[in-house]
Structure formats: structure tokens, C-alpha cells
Design a protein around this motif. Structure first.
Motif, short mmCIF file in Angstrom:
data_model
loop_
_atom_site.label_atom_id
_atom_site.label_comp_id
_atom_site.label_asym_id
_atom_site.label_seq_id
_atom_site.Cartn_x
_atom_site.Cartn_y
_atom_site.Cartn_z
N GLN A 1 0.84 -1.20 0.00
CA GLN A 1 0.00 0.00 0.00
C GLN A 1 0.88 1.26 0.00
N HIS A 2 1.86 1.26 0.90
CA HIS A 2 2.76 2.42 1.01
C HIS A 2 3.52 2.64 -0.29
N MET A 3 3.98 1.56 -0.90
CA MET A 3 4.72 1.65 -2.15
C MET A 3 3.86 2.27 -3.26
N LEU A 4 2.65 1.78 -3.38
CA LEU A 4 1.76 2.26 -4.44
C LEU A 4 1.34 3.72 -4.22
N GLU A 5 1.25 4.12 -2.97
CA GLU A 5 0.86 5.50 -2.65
C GLU A 5 2.00 6.49 -2.85
N ASN A 6 3.21 5.98 -3.01
CA ASN A 6 4.38 6.85 -3.10
C ASN A 6 5.17 6.66 -4.40
N GLY A 7 4.44 6.48 -5.49
CA GLY A 7 5.08 6.43 -6.80
C GLY A 7 5.38 5.05 -7.33
N GLY A 8 5.12 4.01 -6.51
CA GLY A 8 5.28 2.64 -6.99
C GLY A 8 6.72 2.25 -7.27
N VAL A 9 6.87 1.16 -8.01
CA VAL A 9 8.20 0.61 -8.30
C VAL A 9 9.03 1.58 -9.12
N GLN A 10 8.38 2.35 -9.98
CA GLN A 10 9.12 3.29 -10.81
C GLN A 10 9.88 4.32 -9.96
N ALA A 11 9.21 4.84 -8.92
CA ALA A 11 9.86 5.81 -8.04
C ALA A 11 10.96 5.14 -7.21
#
Length: 352
Positions: A247-257
Motif C-alpha cells: 500500500q505504502h509503495m503504491l501510494e508513493n510512486g510505486g516501483v518506478q519511483a
């Protein structure tokens, strides 16, 4: 503040730790540690975790996501059993300890293992290239990142043979094309969540197609797929925390970020290693891992002094694996750039 460069433990964002800790006390009226895995509350967590994996990695249709147990070490056996085909022959690229262990497990169930390529001749300090992949194998297995040696595949093998990859130490660290693989598996404890869960991303076409005479039920991915990862009691807390992290990953730009941040961390520390005369890298430059940076002192008589310097800075987990020595800075997704800057400052000040 401690700066955790350890190679094995789970490193997660502080926000995730806080939510995970709160749920130990209260998760919808119960502790997450005591909630039934059959309850509607946890079934919803499991389903969301699997869907969030698909979102994070853009998993295409025709793949099943599973959360199982046993770590990648059991995955060596699971993948060999489930991918055994008409040839009963498999290709493995040997790039280190974990690939070596995977080969051992495949041989143990009767697969004819072909070591397609190996970097053992130079202490696994590089990724083999230019090798030929035979067509009469059921699958090709490789380990994408090597935590002990500090090497990483920058380009995945191109082949028409089914591809299996152990991505335990670099999954979610960069974008990948899941459609290139028949099975991806990864222990959770590097970039996903606490130890205890193992992620499998499996092409539906291979489920139930093994030619093995008998697969123990727990090792049969088709059974787990039918049961939606609930064939037996799943690792509830590990899956719960993994979902918080997703959830945190997706809310903060995902794998690309995350990939951009990881690249910046790696560039900074490798630049320091290359420019500081007291240090040298231990792997081929073109194969350097962004997750596990291995290096050593050019004068080993300074080891005790350097150990004292990084310990004084609040750095933990910097010693290299016992089998190779030296130093290893493991920089999993949640390790901030600021921690790498602290290490670089220690290295530069030590040189002065």
C-alpha cells in the motif's frame, strides 16, 4: 538513529512499522496475531495483498499470485517439481550460493541439470554472458541478484525456453516484464515484508502440468492456486505487513519511483568506492548489484579502525558475508538515501 545495511532482515518504512505494531494490539477488535486466517477480515487482507502485487508489478492476465511459506530455499524444490516437463532436464545459471543450492535441490528430485553457465571460476564476481541455451530443457532457472557476491543481472536471459527466477533480494526494486517468466518467486524479507512469507507469481499455463511422478501436496502450486494461498494456515502477520508495505509503495510512486531512488543510492556509494583509494569493489563493474554493494579495504590492517568508525556513526550490518569477508552495504528499498550519505561520509572522513 541506526542505519541498517544488513543483508538479511526486513527493512521497511517507519510508517509501515507503526501500522504493523498497532495491529498487534488491535486489528478490528483482535490482535492480528490471533485473528483467524479464515475470517472475513484476513481473507480481505490476503486478497488485497495479491492484487497489490499485481498492481505494483503490472502482472498481466493469466498469472496467479500466491503467498506461501518456506522461503526461497523451499522454492528451489517447488519450482523444480512444478516445472518438470517431458525432458526431465533443466538449465541453471550458477552465479552464487543460492543458485548452487537451487541446482542441488533440482538434482535431488531426479532432474537432469545442465549448468548453462557459471561464474564460480572467479568467485562469483561477475554475471556470465554469451552462453547458449539448449532447447531440450524444460526450463531455465537463474537468480536475479546475488546477496553474497554482490552481482545482479542487468538484462535477463532471452530465450523461448520457460524462464524461472529467484528474485528474493531485488523484487520490487525495479520494473520488470512479468510476462517473460513462467515462475517468479521471492522470500519476503528483503523488499516486501517480514520473514515468513514467500511470494510466487505463476503463469497459469504451467499449473498442474508437471511430469513428476508425485509432488507432495504442499509443493504443488496448482493446489495452492485452487485454495487462493489458503491450503494451510498462511503466514498471517507476514502477509499483513507485506500488504501494508505494498500500500505504502503504491501510494508513493510505486516501483518506478523506488527504482530511481535505488539507482541514486547505488551511484553514490559506487562513486565513493571507485574514487576513495582506501576502498575497492569486489565485482565486475558492469554487474554490480544495486541491492548488495560488496567492497573491501585496500589495506586490511585498517579493518579494526574502519569498523570502529562506522559503528560510531550508528551503522549496523556492514560486515561482508562470512564466506567472503570484506564489507557489504545492503540497500533494500526502504533504506533512505540519507543513510547511504552517512556511510559515504564515514568512508571519506576515514580516508582523510
Amino acid at each position: 538513529m541506526k542505519h541498517n545495511f544488513g543483508a538479511g532482515p526486513c527493512i521497511l518504512p517507519q510508517e509501515v512499522f507503526k501500522k504493523a505494531a498497532a495491529a498487534v494490539i488491535d486489528f478490528n477488535g483482535l490482535s492480528i496475531l490471533e485473528v483467524s486466517h479464515r475470517s472475513a477480515d484476513f481473507v480481505a487482507v490476503m486478497e488485497e495483498a495479491r492484487e497489490n502485487v499485481k498492481k505494483a508489478l503490472n502482472v498481466p492476465a493469466g498469472y496467479t499470485v500466491l503467498f506461501l511459506q518456506g522461503g526461497a530455499s523451499l522454492g528451489f524444490l517447488i519450482t523444480a517439481y512444478n516445472m518438470m516437463g517431458k525432458h526431465k532436464r533443466a538449465g541453471y545459471i550458477n552465479t552464487g550460493t543460492w543458485a548452487t543450492n537451487a541446482i542441488k535441490e533440482a538434482k535431488g528430485i531426479g532432474l537432469d541439470v545442465v549448468e548453462i553457465a557459471s561464474s564460480q571460476d572467479k568467485g562469483f564476481s561477475y554475471i556470465p554472458k554469451g552462453f547458449e541455451i539448449p532447447e531440450d530443457i524444460d526450463f531455465l532457472h537463474f537468480t536475479s541478484n546475488n546477496t553474497i557476491a554482490g552481482t545482479q543481472f542487468k538484462d535477463f536471459p532471452k530465450t523461448n525456453v520457460p524462464l524461472v527466477c529467484d528474485m528474493s533480494s531485488d523484487i520490487f526494486s525495479k520494473e520488470i516484464n512479468v510476462a517473460d517468466f513462467d515462475i517468479i518467486y521471492a522470500g519476503a524479507q528483503k523488499n516486501l515484508g517480514p520473514a515468513g512469507a514467500t511470494l510466487y507469481i505463476v503463469k497459469d499455463e504451467i499449473l498442474g502440468k508437471s511430469t513428476a511422478e508425485h509432488i507432495p501436496s504442499y509443493l504443488d502450486l496448482a493446489i495452492h492456486a485452487k485454495k487462493d494461498s489458503m491450503f494451510n494456515t498462511p503466514p498471517v502477520y507476514s502477509v499483513f505487513v507485506a500488504n501494508l508495505n505494498l500500500q505504502h509503495m503504491l501510494e508513493n510512486g510505486g516501483v518506478q519511483a523506488i527504482a530511481k531512488e535505488n539507482q541514486a543510492k547505488a551511484e553514490l556509494i559506487y562513486k565513493t568506492i571507485d574514487e576513495n583509494p582506501l576502498f575497492e569493489g569486489t565485482t565486475a563493474v558492469e554487474d554490480r548489484s544495486e541491492m548488495n554493494v560488496t567492497f573491501r579495504l585496500t589495506d586490511e590492517s585498517l579493518t579494526d579502525k574502519f569498523n570502529a568508525a562506522w559503528n560510531a556513526a550508528g551503522i549496523v550490518g556492514l560486515k561482508g558475508h562470512r564466506s567472503v569477508g570484506g564489507f557489504r552495504a545492503s540497500m533494500y528499498n526502504a533504506l533512505p538515501l540519507s543513510s547511504v550519505e552517512v556511510l559515504v561520509d564515514v568512508m571519506n572522513n576515514f580516508n582523510k
